[in-house]
Design an enzyme around this catalytic site. Sequence first.
Site, PDB file in Angstrom:
ATOM      1  NE  ARG A 119      -3.905  -1.104  -0.274  1.00  0.00           N
ATOM      2  CZ  ARG A 119      -5.055  -1.655   0.373  1.00  0.00           C
ATOM      3  NH1 ARG A 119      -5.055  -2.295   1.388  1.00  0.00           N
ATOM      4  NH2 ARG A 119      -6.173  -1.395  -0.297  1.00  0.00           N
ATOM      5  CD  GLN A 124      -2.156   6.265  -3.765  1.00  0.00           C
ATOM      6  OE1 GLN A 124      -1.631   7.107  -4.529  1.00  0.00           O
ATOM      7  NE2 GLN A 124      -2.477   6.500  -2.430  1.00  0.00           N
ATOM      8  CG  ASP A 127      -4.261  -0.688  -3.674  1.00  0.00           C
ATOM      9  OD1 ASP A 127      -5.029  -1.778  -3.713  1.00  0.00           O
ATOM     10  OD2 ASP A 127      -4.289   0.054  -2.782  1.00  0.00           O
ATOM     11  CB  SER A 130      -7.469   0.865  -3.284  1.00  0.00           C
ATOM     12  OG  SER A 130      -6.557   0.742  -2.244  1.00  0.00           O
ATOM     13  CE1 TYR A 230      -4.625  -4.173   3.623  1.00  0.00           C
ATOM     14  CE2 TYR A 230      -2.037  -4.346   3.738  1.00  0.00           C
ATOM     15  CZ  TYR A 230      -3.347  -4.385   2.904  1.00  0.00           C
ATOM     16  OH  TYR A 230      -3.326  -4.376   1.753  1.00  0.00           O
TER      17      TYR A 230
HETATM   18  P1  NAD Z   1      -9.197  -3.884   4.687  1.00  0.00           P
HETATM   19  O1  NAD Z   1     -10.224  -4.210   3.757  1.00  0.00           O
HETATM   20  O2  NAD Z   1      -8.151  -5.031   5.194  1.00  0.00           O
HETATM   21  O3  NAD Z   1     -10.101  -3.807   6.129  1.00  0.00           O
HETATM   22  C1  NAD Z   1     -11.334  -2.543   6.301  1.00  0.00           C
HETATM   23  C2  NAD Z   1     -11.227  -1.994   7.534  1.00  0.00           C
HETATM   24  O4  NAD Z   1     -11.787  -2.932   8.541  1.00  0.00           O
HETATM   25  C3  NAD Z   1     -10.014  -1.489   7.957  1.00  0.00           C
HETATM   26  O5  NAD Z   1      -9.977  -0.125   8.162  1.00  0.00           O
HETATM   27  C4  NAD Z   1      -9.680  -2.202   9.234  1.00  0.00           C
HETATM   28  O6  NAD Z   1      -9.148  -1.264  10.154  1.00  0.00           O
HETATM   29  C5  NAD Z   1     -11.000  -2.264   9.821  1.00  0.00           C
HETATM   30  N1  NAD Z   1     -11.270  -3.333  10.993  1.00  0.00           N
HETATM   31  C6  NAD Z   1     -10.463  -4.472  11.174  1.00  0.00           C
HETATM   32  N2  NAD Z   1     -10.941  -5.075  12.206  1.00  0.00           N
HETATM   33  C7  NAD Z   1     -11.661  -4.249  12.949  1.00  0.00           C
HETATM   34  C8  NAD Z   1     -12.570  -4.426  14.032  1.00  0.00           C
HETATM   35  N3  NAD Z   1     -12.597  -5.407  14.912  1.00  0.00           N
HETATM   36  N4  NAD Z   1     -13.396  -3.301  14.153  1.00  0.00           N
HETATM   37  C9  NAD Z   1     -13.794  -2.102  13.131  1.00  0.00           C
HETATM   38  N5  NAD Z   1     -12.958  -2.130  12.221  1.00  0.00           N
HETATM   39  C10 NAD Z   1     -12.047  -3.240  11.959  1.00  0.00           C
HETATM   40  O7  NAD Z   1      -8.877  -2.424   4.649  1.00  0.00           O
HETATM   41  P2  NAD Z   1      -8.427  -1.465   3.309  1.00  0.00           P
HETATM   42  O8  NAD Z   1      -9.579  -0.944   2.850  1.00  0.00           O
HETATM   43  O9  NAD Z   1      -7.649  -2.573   2.550  1.00  0.00           O
HETATM   44  O10 NAD Z   1      -7.410  -0.367   4.021  1.00  0.00           O
HETATM   45  C11 NAD Z   1      -6.305  -0.621   4.859  1.00  0.00           C
HETATM   46  C12 NAD Z   1      -5.686   0.484   5.024  1.00  0.00           C
HETATM   47  O11 NAD Z   1      -4.795   0.733   3.807  1.00  0.00           O
HETATM   48  C13 NAD Z   1      -6.307   1.902   5.300  1.00  0.00           C
HETATM   49  O12 NAD Z   1      -5.582   2.711   6.196  1.00  0.00           O
HETATM   50  C14 NAD Z   1      -6.064   2.575   3.716  1.00  0.00           C
HETATM   51  O13 NAD Z   1      -6.254   3.937   3.991  1.00  0.00           O
HETATM   52  C15 NAD Z   1      -4.767   2.308   3.593  1.00  0.00           C
HETATM   53  N6  NAD Z   1      -4.473   2.327   2.197  1.00  0.00           N
HETATM   54  C16 NAD Z   1      -3.149   2.708   1.800  1.00  0.00           C
HETATM   55  C17 NAD Z   1      -3.006   2.979   0.407  1.00  0.00           C
HETATM   56  C18 NAD Z   1      -1.587   3.702  -0.024  1.00  0.00           C
HETATM   57  O14 NAD Z   1      -1.261   4.335   0.587  1.00  0.00           O
HETATM   58  N7  NAD Z   1      -1.444   3.505  -1.339  1.00  0.00           N
HETATM   59  C19 NAD Z   1      -4.042   2.635  -0.596  1.00  0.00           C
HETATM   60  C20 NAD Z   1      -5.170   1.883  -0.337  1.00  0.00           C
HETATM   61  C21 NAD Z   1      -5.469   1.740   1.257  1.00  0.00           C
END
Ligand code: NAD
Length: 376
Positions: A119, A124, A127, A130, A230
Site C-alpha cells: 500500500r 496506488q 492497487d 482499493s 492494515y
Molecule cells: P481492509 O479491507 O483490510 O479492512 C477494512 C477495515 O476494517 C480497515 O479499516 C480495518 O482497520 C477495519 N477493521 C479491522 N478489524 C476491525 C474491527 N475489529 N472493528 C472495526 N474495524 C475493523 O482495509 P483496506 O480498505 O484495504 O485499507 C487498509 C488501509 O490501507 C487503510 O488505512 C487505507 O487507508 C490504507 N490504504 C493505503 C493506500 C496507499 O497508501 N497506497 C492505498 C489503499 C489503502
Amino acid sequence: MLIGVPLETAAGETRVAVTPETAKKLKAQGHTLRIETGAGVAASAPDGAYEAVGAEIVDRAAAYGADLVLKVRSPSAEELALMKPGTTLVGMLNPFDAEGLARLAAAGLTSYALEAAPRTTRAQSMDVLSSQANIAGYKAVMVAADRYQRFFPMLMTAAGTVKAARVVILGVGVAGLQAIATAKRLGAVIEASDVRPSVKEQVESLGGKFIDVPYETAEEKEAAEGVGGYARPMPPSWLERQKLEVAKRVAQADVVISTALIPGRPAPTLVTEEMVRSMKPGSVIVDIAAGRGPGGVGGNCPLTEADRTVVKHGVTLVGETNLPALVAADASALYARNVLDFLKLVVTKEGTLHVPMDDDIVAACLMTQSGQVKRT
Ligand code: NAD
C-alpha cells in the site's frame, strides 16, 4: 508478445481483465491480443468493441495458450490444463490460498497476485484492493437502499415527515469510506467504527460520527496502530468495549454496512446474533465480509449467508461476496487500468517479459515461478 484474455468462469464473476480501452493501449505497444469470445459481454464490452481496436476474438484454448494471460480470478483446474508451462499469469489470485498457489506452481506458471501489492504511493495506480473495495462500498449502500423499505433522506411532505435513515458503518478502510460518502449523499445519518484511530478525522470529514472506543493500555494502542496501514487483531479487552458501543448504535440503526477485515485472518465478529435481535424490523445489514467469518462461515455477522439474502429476526442480511461484479463495467474499467499499470513493471520496452525482483511491487506480487511457490 501474445496476450490472452479469457472469459471469467467463476460463479457470479462478470468482470474482465482487459477492456477495449486498455486493449487499444496494449495493441499500441505492439502486442497481439487474443480475447475469448464473450469475455467482456457481462461488463458491457461486446466482442466487436475489442475487434474495433485490433484484438482477435478466439476460443478458450487460444486465449489460455498465450505467453501472458490476464485474468480477474484464479483459473480453474480445467483452465489451468490449457496453459503451457512458462506462461505468465496476472490476476487476483488470492495470496492466502496456499493450495491454489501450489496448483499454479505445479503448472509451471510465473504468476502475480495483484492483491499482494504494497500500500505505497507508487503502487496506488495498480492497487486492485482499493479500486474494487471502493466499488464494493458504493454498491453495498445501493443494495441496502434497495432492500430497505424506507427512505434514506429526511423528507418533509404534506403527508407528514419521514426521518432520515441511521446508517452504521463498521470498518472504515477503502470500502467503508466510500460507503460513508455514498450514504451521506443519499441523506442518511452516519456513525462509523474502526480499530484504527487515524480514521476518525476521515469519518468526520465525510460528515459521519466516529464511534470512539478509547485505548486503555499500551498493548491496545500498539495493536490499533496496525501494520502497513492494515488492522491487526485487537486485544479482547478493547474488543469487549467496542462491542458494547457498537451494540448500542446497531440497536438504533436502520442499516448496517460491515466491511471489517484483517488480511489473512477470519473477519472479526462485530454484529452478534443478540445485536441482530435488538434491531428494528425491516432493518438491513450488508456484510461485505460475507463468507470470510471464522471457518468461512458468516462475515462480520455470524448470521450472514454467503451469496444469499436472508431475513432473520426481522432483519434482512445481504451476503453478496462479490459486490464489484454487480458494477461490472466500471469495476472492469478500473481493474483493467490496474493491470495495465502493473504490466509496465514486468514487460520490457522491447515487449518481452522479465521478473525484476529488485522492484518491491514485483517482488511482493510474485507468487509462483519455476515450479515453486515464492510466498503465501
Ligand atoms: P481492509 O479491507 O483490510 O479492512 C477494512 C477495515 O476494517 C480497515 O479499516 C480495518 O482497520 C477495519 N477493521 C479491522 N478489524 C476491525 C474491527 N475489529 N472493528 C472495526 N474495524 C475493523 O482495509 P483496506 O480498505 O484495504 O485499507 C487498509 C488501509 O490501507 C487503510 O488505512 C487505507 O487507508 C490504507 N490504504 C493505503 C493506500 C496507499 O497508501 N497506497 C492505498 C489503499 C489503502
